[in-house]
Design a protein around this motif. Structure first.
Motif, PDB file in Angstrom:
ATOM      1  N   LEU B  34      -0.647  -0.532  -5.037  1.00  0.00           N
ATOM      2  CA  LEU B  34       0.476  -0.870  -4.162  1.00  0.00           C
ATOM      3  C   LEU B  34       0.531  -2.376  -3.897  1.00  0.00           C
ATOM      4  O   LEU B  34       1.617  -2.955  -3.842  1.00  0.00           O
ATOM      5  CB  LEU B  34       0.370  -0.105  -2.839  1.00  0.00           C
ATOM      6  N   ASN B  35      -0.606  -3.007  -3.760  1.00  0.00           N
ATOM      7  CA  ASN B  35      -0.603  -4.453  -3.559  1.00  0.00           C
ATOM      8  C   ASN B  35      -0.117  -5.183  -4.799  1.00  0.00           C
ATOM      9  O   ASN B  35       0.571  -6.207  -4.706  1.00  0.00           O
ATOM     10  CB  ASN B  35      -1.994  -4.951  -3.141  1.00  0.00           C
ATOM     11  N   GLU B  37       2.078  -3.938  -6.866  1.00  0.00           N
ATOM     12  CA  GLU B  37       3.529  -3.716  -6.853  1.00  0.00           C
ATOM     13  C   GLU B  37       4.193  -4.686  -5.886  1.00  0.00           C
ATOM     14  O   GLU B  37       5.224  -5.276  -6.194  1.00  0.00           O
ATOM     15  CB  GLU B  37       3.836  -2.271  -6.436  1.00  0.00           C
ATOM     16  N   TYR B  38       3.593  -4.843  -4.736  1.00  0.00           N
ATOM     17  CA  TYR B  38       4.136  -5.758  -3.731  1.00  0.00           C
ATOM     18  C   TYR B  38       4.241  -7.176  -4.275  1.00  0.00           C
ATOM     19  O   TYR B  38       5.263  -7.843  -4.141  1.00  0.00           O
ATOM     20  CB  TYR B  38       3.230  -5.715  -2.490  1.00  0.00           C
TER      21      TYR B  38
END
Lengths: 255, 277
Positions: B34-35, B37-38
């Motif tokens: 997720l990081n 992706e961020y």
């Protein structure tokens, strides 16, 4: 947001903040603190929650949340992990954790999917309620008007938004009538038609419903039906409050 | 002494903490994913550089957690498969303990916990041990002691040597104790829960005794009774020592110890981003 690991929530917070369209509140480690703040008046639409909080599991939090006297329950979104992906099956009838669907599990595969799901969630309440009410109408009445069913659905939705008993005509039927651009009596009549159709059909499910809410041979009034359906969807047992409702409603009608 | 290749009763397939391992690994992987992706998907213009740094930091922390979990899982599997035997060598225990305590100042700053070492006046003391097993035991017991303590707490590592040249290594803390309690629950969230099982198994494999107790004054005391060289040879005559360390090997071992210590300490809440030098 809530998690034992606030660092893990950071990416969700940063992403939703930059995306815009979301008002984010405080992040909590302890379920106890969050419950206290909710009882003290903290307002939120959605609780984004890890399976584990620092002092309890998310399922334990949900149980305690439903014991709180809150005017409106927030929608709880549980971020899925290893445990919830193999979650124990819930029985709608037996499990007190499963009221009218105010919690759901969300997979944490991607931030963009998460943001989209949260946006959709605001509208999902009505869709679930419609599905359930419609299913009840089909079970009881067989044939019915979609409009009459919509009157019942929206009335029940309004009843869910407030913990106290609301004035049936002024606070529940009036907003529904405005939305459909009809009179309060039209909405009332629509719901009564559902009751009459169910009485006429006399199906076992209808009889069982009446019996469990102590209507016996009497047909429920509009207000009684709205609150009984709400209680049924919440999986509460009927209480003396239902009798009190009847007295309140008589007063309302007199007015 | 039981056969080295027969796991102890705690180390069984039934007790294998599969769910906790999986949760730790998937949680860390999810954070990394997720990081990434961020960092990849949102435009950088207007984004505070500090937020980029935060995302990268969270990736590093999650990677450490993942590595630790995988190491523990592999260690457990090796024990369960019964093909793990100690690689005996001379280990200078006082030096190892001094290296463990090298991050005292950072631990005090990050956790507010005081870490002290007392070797009983002994400058150096050699034991026969599997270096990796000994290191794992020390890291787990130190990590547990630090996690158990609240701000202002105290952890002491002590070594007492007998005239017969056996010794007792002790990790004591004044934290929440080993009994199940809300405090205990909240302090030991995260992690695979395999640490103590591995410690017990390594002790068993080396003929050592590990005891845990909670003194009446509170906290926890973990004691490891280490055999003297004479006792080891008596109990296990076929033990063959590895070749003596070369200076290169010694440097490599020190570097490994520093890395493993940082990895373990970085998994403790409050120490995730501390630089241990």
């Amino acid at each position: 947001m809530a998690s034992y690991d606030l660092r893990g929530l950071r990416v969700y917070r940063s992403y939703l903040t930059e995306l815009g369209g979301f008002a984010l509140g405080k992040s909590y480690r302890m379920g106890r603190e969050l419950l206290q703040d909710l009882e003290a008046g903290l307002c939120c639409d959605i609780l984004l929650m890890d399976e584990k909080l620092a002092d309890m599991h998310a399922f334990e939090f949900l149980r305690r949340l439903h014991q709180c006297r809150l005017p409106r329950l927030p929608q709880v979104v549980m971020l899925s992990g290893w445990e919830s992906s193999r979650a124990r099956p819930f029985s709608l009838a037996a499990d007190p954790l499963h009221p009218a669907g105010n919690y759901c599990i969300m997979d944490s595969y991607s931030l963009s999917d998460m943001a989209q799901s949260l946006s959709v969630l605001y509208d999902l309440d009505l869709e679930q309620l419609t599905r359930r009410c419609r299913s009840l109408c089909e079970e009881w009445a067989g044939q019915f008007s979609e409009t009459d069913c919509a009157y019942l659905v929206e009335s029940v939705q309004i009843a869910f938004q407030c913990r106290r008993k609301m004035a049936i005509r002024k606070e529940i039927l009036l907003p529904v009538s405005k939305r459909h651009k009809v009179t309060i009596s039209a909405v009332d009549s629509g719901i009564r038609r559902l009751i009459e159709a169910s009485e006429k059909e006399g199906r076992p499910s209808w009889q069982a419903f009446k019996q469990s809410f102590r209507f016996k041979t009497q047909r429920p009034s509009t207000g009684e039906l709205i609150y009984s359906v709400k209680a049924l969807l919440q999986n509460n047992t009927p209480s003396l409050e239902e009798g009190a409702l009847r007295r309140d409603e008589q007063t309302e009608h007199t007015f | 002494m039981s056969k080295p290749n027969t796991p102890s009763k705690d180390m069984t397939w039934e007790n294998f903490p599969r769910d906790r391992f999986a949760e730790e690994c998937f949680r860390a992987l999810s954070s990394i994913k997720l990081n990434c992706e961020y960092l990849r998907h949102l435009p950088e213009s207007g984004r505070d550089q500090a937020q980029n740094a935060e995302a990268l930091e969270d990736i590093a922390v999650s990677s450490a957690r993942l590595e630790r979990s995988l190491r523990e899982m592999m260690a457990m599997l090796a024990c369960l498969q019964g093909d793990f035997s100690p690689a005996w060598e001379q280990v200078e225990l006082c030096g190892l303990l001094r290296s463990l305590c090298a991050g005292q100042a950072q631990i005090l700053e990050g956790l507010g916990v005081r870490l002290e070492l007392d070797c009983g006046g002994v400058e150096d003391f050699y034991v026969q041990a599997d270096r990796e097993c000994l290191l794992q035991i020390c890291l787990h017991l130190l990590s547990n002691a630090l996690r158990a303590c609240a701000q202002g707490g105290h952890v002491s590592i002590s070594l007492s040597v007998t005239p017969e040249e056996s010794c007792t290594l002790c990790f004591a803390d004044d934290g929440c104790g080993i009994q199940q309690s809300p405090d205990n629950y909240s302090r030991f969230l995260g992690g695979s829960g395999a640490g103590l099982t591995l410690c017990r198994e390594y002790c068993r494999l080396m003929g050592w005794q590990l005891e845990l107790d909670s003194p009446s004054s509170g906290g926890t005391r973990a004691s490891v009774q280490i055999l003297s060289q004479a006792e080891l040879r008596r109990n296990n005559p076929e033990v063959a020592l590895c070749e003596p360390d070369s200076p290169w090997e010694r440097m490599r071992q020190e570097s490994q110890l520093r890395y493993r210590l940082a990895l373990e300490l970085h998994c403790i809440p409050g120490l995730e981003t501390v630089e241990f030098k």
